[in-house]
Write a protein that holds these residues in place. Structure first.
Motif, mmCIF file in Angstrom:
data_model
loop_
_atom_site.group_PDB
_atom_site.id
_atom_site.type_symbol
_atom_site.label_atom_id
_atom_site.label_comp_id
_atom_site.label_asym_id
_atom_site.label_seq_id
_atom_site.Cartn_x
_atom_site.Cartn_y
_atom_site.Cartn_z
ATOM 1 N N SER A 87 22.848 23.728 48.747
ATOM 2 C CA SER A 87 22.884 25.144 48.394
ATOM 3 C C SER A 87 23.816 25.897 49.349
ATOM 4 O O SER A 87 24.021 25.466 50.495
ATOM 5 N N PRO A 88 24.389 27.021 48.913
ATOM 6 C CA PRO A 88 25.255 27.788 49.813
ATOM 7 C C PRO A 88 24.564 28.172 51.120
ATOM 8 O O PRO A 88 25.182 28.131 52.192
ATOM 9 N N ARG A 89 23.295 28.539 51.056
ATOM 10 C CA ARG A 89 22.586 28.943 52.271
ATOM 11 C C ARG A 89 22.477 27.778 53.254
ATOM 12 O O ARG A 89 22.685 27.944 54.464
ATOM 13 N N GLU A 90 22.157 26.592 52.762
ATOM 14 C CA GLU A 90 22.045 25.431 53.646
ATOM 15 C C GLU A 90 23.411 24.969 54.146
ATOM 16 O O GLU A 90 23.500 24.302 55.182
ATOM 17 N N ALA A 91 24.474 25.325 53.413
ATOM 18 C CA ALA A 91 25.825 24.904 53.793
ATOM 19 C C ALA A 91 26.467 25.848 54.804
ATOM 20 O O ALA A 91 27.577 25.574 55.278
ATOM 21 N N ARG A 92 25.796 26.934 55.172
ATOM 22 C CA ARG A 92 26.417 27.944 56.043
ATOM 23 C C ARG A 92 27.000 27.389 57.349
ATOM 24 O O ARG A 92 28.047 27.854 57.800
ATOM 25 N N PRO A 93 26.370 26.392 57.998
ATOM 26 C CA PRO A 93 26.984 25.857 59.226
ATOM 27 C C PRO A 93 28.362 25.239 59.005
ATOM 28 O O PRO A 93 29.114 25.042 59.963
ATOM 29 N N HIS A 94 28.701 24.934 57.750
ATOM 30 C CA HIS A 94 29.992 24.321 57.440
ATOM 31 C C HIS A 94 31.036 25.347 57.005
ATOM 32 O O HIS A 94 32.157 24.968 56.664
ATOM 33 N N LEU A 95 30.658 26.634 56.981
ATOM 34 C CA LEU A 95 31.535 27.668 56.440
ATOM 35 C C LEU A 95 32.113 28.552 57.534
ATOM 36 O O LEU A 95 31.474 28.829 58.547
ATOM 37 N N GLY A 96 33.350 29.006 57.315
ATOM 38 C CA GLY A 96 33.960 30.052 58.124
ATOM 39 C C GLY A 96 34.345 31.183 57.194
ATOM 40 O O GLY A 96 34.833 30.944 56.089
ATOM 41 N N PHE A 97 34.132 32.435 57.614
ATOM 42 C CA PHE A 97 34.372 33.593 56.759
ATOM 43 C C PHE A 97 35.301 34.549 57.497
ATOM 44 O O PHE A 97 35.033 34.932 58.628
ATOM 45 N N MET A 98 36.381 34.960 56.820
ATOM 46 C CA MET A 98 37.332 35.897 57.408
ATOM 47 C C MET A 98 37.550 37.062 56.461
ATOM 48 O O MET A 98 37.844 36.868 55.278
ATOM 49 N N LEU A 99 37.400 38.290 56.984
ATOM 50 C CA LEU A 99 37.465 39.504 56.192
ATOM 51 C C LEU A 99 38.846 40.141 56.275
ATOM 52 O O LEU A 99 39.690 39.752 57.076
ATOM 53 N N ALA A 100 39.056 41.172 55.438
ATOM 54 C CA ALA A 100 40.316 41.915 55.461
ATOM 55 C C ALA A 100 40.507 42.607 56.807
ATOM 56 O O ALA A 100 41.614 42.656 57.345
ATOM 57 N N ARG A 101 39.427 43.167 57.360
ATOM 58 C CA ARG A 101 39.474 43.765 58.685
ATOM 59 C C ARG A 101 39.006 42.742 59.708
ATOM 60 O O ARG A 101 38.147 41.913 59.430
ATOM 61 N N ASP A 102 39.556 42.825 60.912
ATOM 62 C CA ASP A 102 39.287 41.800 61.912
ATOM 63 C C ASP A 102 37.844 41.780 62.402
ATOM 64 O O ASP A 102 37.329 40.745 62.792
ATOM 65 N N ALA A 103 37.154 42.936 62.381
ATOM 66 C CA ALA A 103 35.742 43.026 62.787
ATOM 67 C C ALA A 103 35.507 42.464 64.187
ATOM 68 O O ALA A 103 34.477 41.835 64.454
ATOM 69 N N LEU A 104 36.462 42.702 65.089
ATOM 70 C CA LEU A 104 36.270 42.251 66.466
ATOM 71 C C LEU A 104 35.216 43.110 67.160
ATOM 72 O O LEU A 104 35.078 44.303 66.880
ATOM 73 N N LEU A 105 34.481 42.501 68.066
ATOM 74 C CA LEU A 105 33.485 43.220 68.852
ATOM 75 C C LEU A 105 34.209 43.960 69.974
ATOM 76 O O LEU A 105 34.862 43.332 70.817
ATOM 77 N N PRO A 106 34.134 45.307 70.018
ATOM 78 C CA PRO A 106 34.936 46.070 70.980
ATOM 79 C C PRO A 106 34.551 45.845 72.438
ATOM 80 O O PRO A 106 35.339 46.132 73.336
ATOM 81 N N TRP A 107 33.337 45.359 72.675
ATOM 82 C CA TRP A 107 32.891 45.122 74.056
ATOM 83 C C TRP A 107 33.202 43.710 74.539
ATOM 84 O O TRP A 107 32.812 43.337 75.636
ATOM 85 N N ARG A 108 33.920 42.944 73.736
ATOM 86 C CA ARG A 108 34.324 41.599 74.145
ATOM 87 C C ARG A 108 35.841 41.504 74.168
ATOM 88 O O ARG A 108 36.524 42.059 73.298
ATOM 89 N N SER A 109 36.374 40.755 75.120
ATOM 90 C CA SER A 109 37.803 40.494 75.194
ATOM 91 C C SER A 109 38.233 39.606 74.027
ATOM 92 O O SER A 109 37.401 39.125 73.252
ATOM 93 N N ALA A 110 39.542 39.375 73.928
ATOM 94 C CA ALA A 110 40.035 38.453 72.901
ATOM 95 C C ALA A 110 39.366 37.086 73.054
ATOM 96 O O ALA A 110 38.895 36.486 72.079
ATOM 97 N N GLN A 111 39.307 36.591 74.283
ATOM 98 C CA GLN A 111 38.642 35.317 74.564
ATOM 99 C C GLN A 111 37.171 35.366 74.155
ATOM 100 O O GLN A 111 36.653 34.457 73.500
ATOM 101 N N GLY A 112 36.488 36.439 74.535
ATOM 102 C CA GLY A 112 35.069 36.569 74.226
ATOM 103 C C GLY A 112 34.797 36.638 72.740
ATOM 104 O O GLY A 112 33.791 36.111 72.251
#
Length: 265
Positions: A87-112
């Motif tokens: 099922s898609p839910r059980e397969a989540r550990p095998h998935l990567g998701f990338m959005l139109a916006r980067d959605a970076l966490l502002p309190w973390r560096s690029a590395q973080g």
């Protein structure tokens, strides 16, 4: 059918294996004023392991809903869907998701930010630092590890998001118009970097949502055209790899497919 494999440099992808399968998948939502609206109508779609599939269509045609169904963010109202044999839910550990916006966490560096998904998966600190450093280098951001998101251009931010997605080593990449927010010149640069990463292997299965016909033909092995919640066309691109953006745009098959899809839309 005989099983075939495609060498990717570090592993073999069995192209006869089905990574994603939708059978009569329908998505219906309740309207606030009453009644229902069907976004996807009985979709049948098989995507092979290691295949790059672009979902194309006008806004509101159902392509993002289809992507979200694969990601287990939307449940089908009827029909079935399998991802990575489960099922898609059980397969989540095998998935990567990338959005139109980067959605970076502002309190973390690029590395973080690149480390974040690895941290959530319990990867030890030393390993995730090494992996993040490696992937930032691959997207040409070596030396930018300590910069904060506000110090990065939009193109750099999107490359950090790309590194964050690839660092998880997913079998399936789900991408929802990941380059749409970039200006034309930056978009071409990031598209080329992504294409080089994917072609250098190991080749992940990619489901890539875009409204841009040229982008779909340039990047994908196969283009699925959606309209009003239905599959209007499903075509193998048939342009040899490895590709670069300039050579694909000059290929006779590119213009043939572009005119075909534009006529359908």
């Amino acid at each position: 059918m005989n099983s075939t494999t495609v060498s990717t440099g570090t592993e073999n992808i069995n192209r006869s294996a089905t990574m994603i399968r939708l059978h009569q998948a329908r998505v219906t939502f309740d309207k606030p004023e009453g009644g229902t609206h069907t976004v996807l109508h009985d979709i049948d779609l098989d995507i092979a392991a290691g295949q790059f599939v672009a979902l194309v269509g006008r806004s509101g045609c159902g392509k993002t809903t289809l992507l979200n169904m694969i990601a287990a963010l939307v449940e089908p109202s009827s029909g079935s869907i399998q991802v990575h044999g489960t099922s898609p839910r059980e397969a989540r550990p095998h998935l990567g998701f990338m959005l139109a916006r980067d959605a970076l966490l502002p309190w973390r560096s690029a590395q973080g930010n690149v480390e974040y998904g690895l941290e959530l998966r319990g990867i030890d600190r030393a390993t995730r630092r090494k992996v993040a450093h490696d992937w930032l280098g691959r997207v040409h951001l070596g030396g930018s590890e300590r910069l904060w998101p506000w110090q990065l251009s939009q193109g750099m931010r999107q490359r950090v998001a790309l590194a964050r997605t690839w660092a998880l080593d997913p079998d399936v990449l789900l991408m929802d118009e990941p380059f749409a927010a970039l200006d034309a010149r930056t978009r071409i640069s990031v598209q080329q970097q992504f294409l080089e990463l994917w072609q250098s292997g190991p080749q992940r299965t990619v489901v890539f949502v875009t409204h841009d016909l040229g982008e779909a033909i340039t990047l994908a092995d196969r283009v699925v055209l959606l309209g009003e919640g239905k599959i209007l066309d499903d075509v193998e691109v048939g342009i040899e790899r490895p590709r670069d953006l300039e050579s694909v745009a000059a290929h006779p098959r590119y213009q043939e497919l572009y005119e075909r899809f534009r006529a359908s839309l």
